[in-house]
Design an enzyme around this catalytic site. Sequence first.
Site, PDB file in Angstrom:
ATOM      1  N   ASP A  87       0.845  -1.182   0.000  1.00 37.84           N
ATOM      2  CA  ASP A  87       0.000   0.000   0.000  1.00 37.84           C
ATOM      3  C   ASP A  87       0.889   1.243   0.000  1.00 37.84           C
ATOM      4  O   ASP A  87       1.531   1.562   0.999  1.00 37.84           O
ATOM      5  CB  ASP A  87      -0.896  -0.017   1.247  1.00 37.84           C
ATOM      6  N   TYR A  91     -12.528  12.579  -5.206  1.00 37.20           N
ATOM      7  CA  TYR A  91     -11.719  12.267  -6.387  1.00 37.20           C
ATOM      8  C   TYR A  91     -11.324  13.554  -7.111  1.00 37.20           C
ATOM      9  O   TYR A  91     -10.168  13.737  -7.518  1.00 37.20           O
ATOM     10  CB  TYR A  91     -12.513  11.357  -7.322  1.00 37.20           C
ATOM     11  N   SER A 148      -6.497  13.452 -14.185  1.00 39.37           N
ATOM     12  CA  SER A 148      -7.796  13.010 -14.688  1.00 39.37           C
ATOM     13  C   SER A 148      -8.505  14.215 -15.288  1.00 39.37           C
ATOM     14  O   SER A 148      -8.187  15.365 -14.976  1.00 39.37           O
ATOM     15  CB  SER A 148      -8.643  12.441 -13.547  1.00 39.37           C
ATOM     16  N   LYS A 197      -7.497  14.905  -7.621  1.00 36.34           N
ATOM     17  CA  LYS A 197      -6.914  15.062  -8.946  1.00 36.34           C
ATOM     18  C   LYS A 197      -6.548  16.519  -9.239  1.00 36.34           C
ATOM     19  O   LYS A 197      -5.559  16.793  -9.925  1.00 36.34           O
ATOM     20  CB  LYS A 197      -7.865  14.511 -10.012  1.00 36.34           C
TER      21      LYS A 197
END
Length: 259
Positions: free
Chosen positions: A67, A160, A147, A164
Amino acid sequence: MTSSLPGLEGRTAVITGAASGIGRATARLFADAGAAVVVADLNAEGAEQTATDIGKQGGTALAVAGDLSDPAVITRLVAETNGRFGGTDILVNNAGVTDSKTPPARVSDQEWERVVRINLTAPFLLTRAVLPHMLQQQHGVIVNIASEAGLRGGAGGIAYTAAKHGIVGMTKSLAAAYRLAGIRANAIAPGPVRTGISATAAPVDPEGRDLLAPVLEMGITIGVAEAEQIASVARFLASDAADNLNGAIIPADGGWAAL
């Protein structure tokens, strides 16, 4: 695979999330170009498979599982890379997770912390860990996978999207800080890509899906890219052909960002 781009011989590339999808395609393409590749992923079996496939094609690869949001795993990854190859010349921060697209008023602390930790904190930790070697040799390339959600507000959930956008800011900060030290940092902002990320994604919140539908459907209408198409952009950015690109955020989305 033949290419008109300069090769990556003599360079070591650490690629995260390389057990599948964009990371796997990037690892294979970099190995074809002559780089020694460190395949980093939480999925140990998938990382080993990518490394094995590269070896069968005559390339050199090392799989490291763990991880990457855990500082101890970062330390081990860098130590194994340094021990085997002497250091990191190219870093591709690709590993990431999606969120549930839950509207901001209902996002849990747990989801926010998980998505930001994996998508933003982990790339920062690994970047910070490899920078001393790059600074010592006065050369290095960092490619961050951002993204479309890093360019606009309606292409993902809030966790998210924030992460990003953070990747975009981190990329520009790195470029500004080390522009005179021989280190380049650029980012790719993909639109929809055909990968396995949806198989491990959180269940999508129906209200959030409906709120984001106009933007997301626009991207899908334009087209869904193959992982290899994003990998080819990373391959260019990692090569000396891109030596005048620094701090660039490159949409690889079929033209979605232009609308």
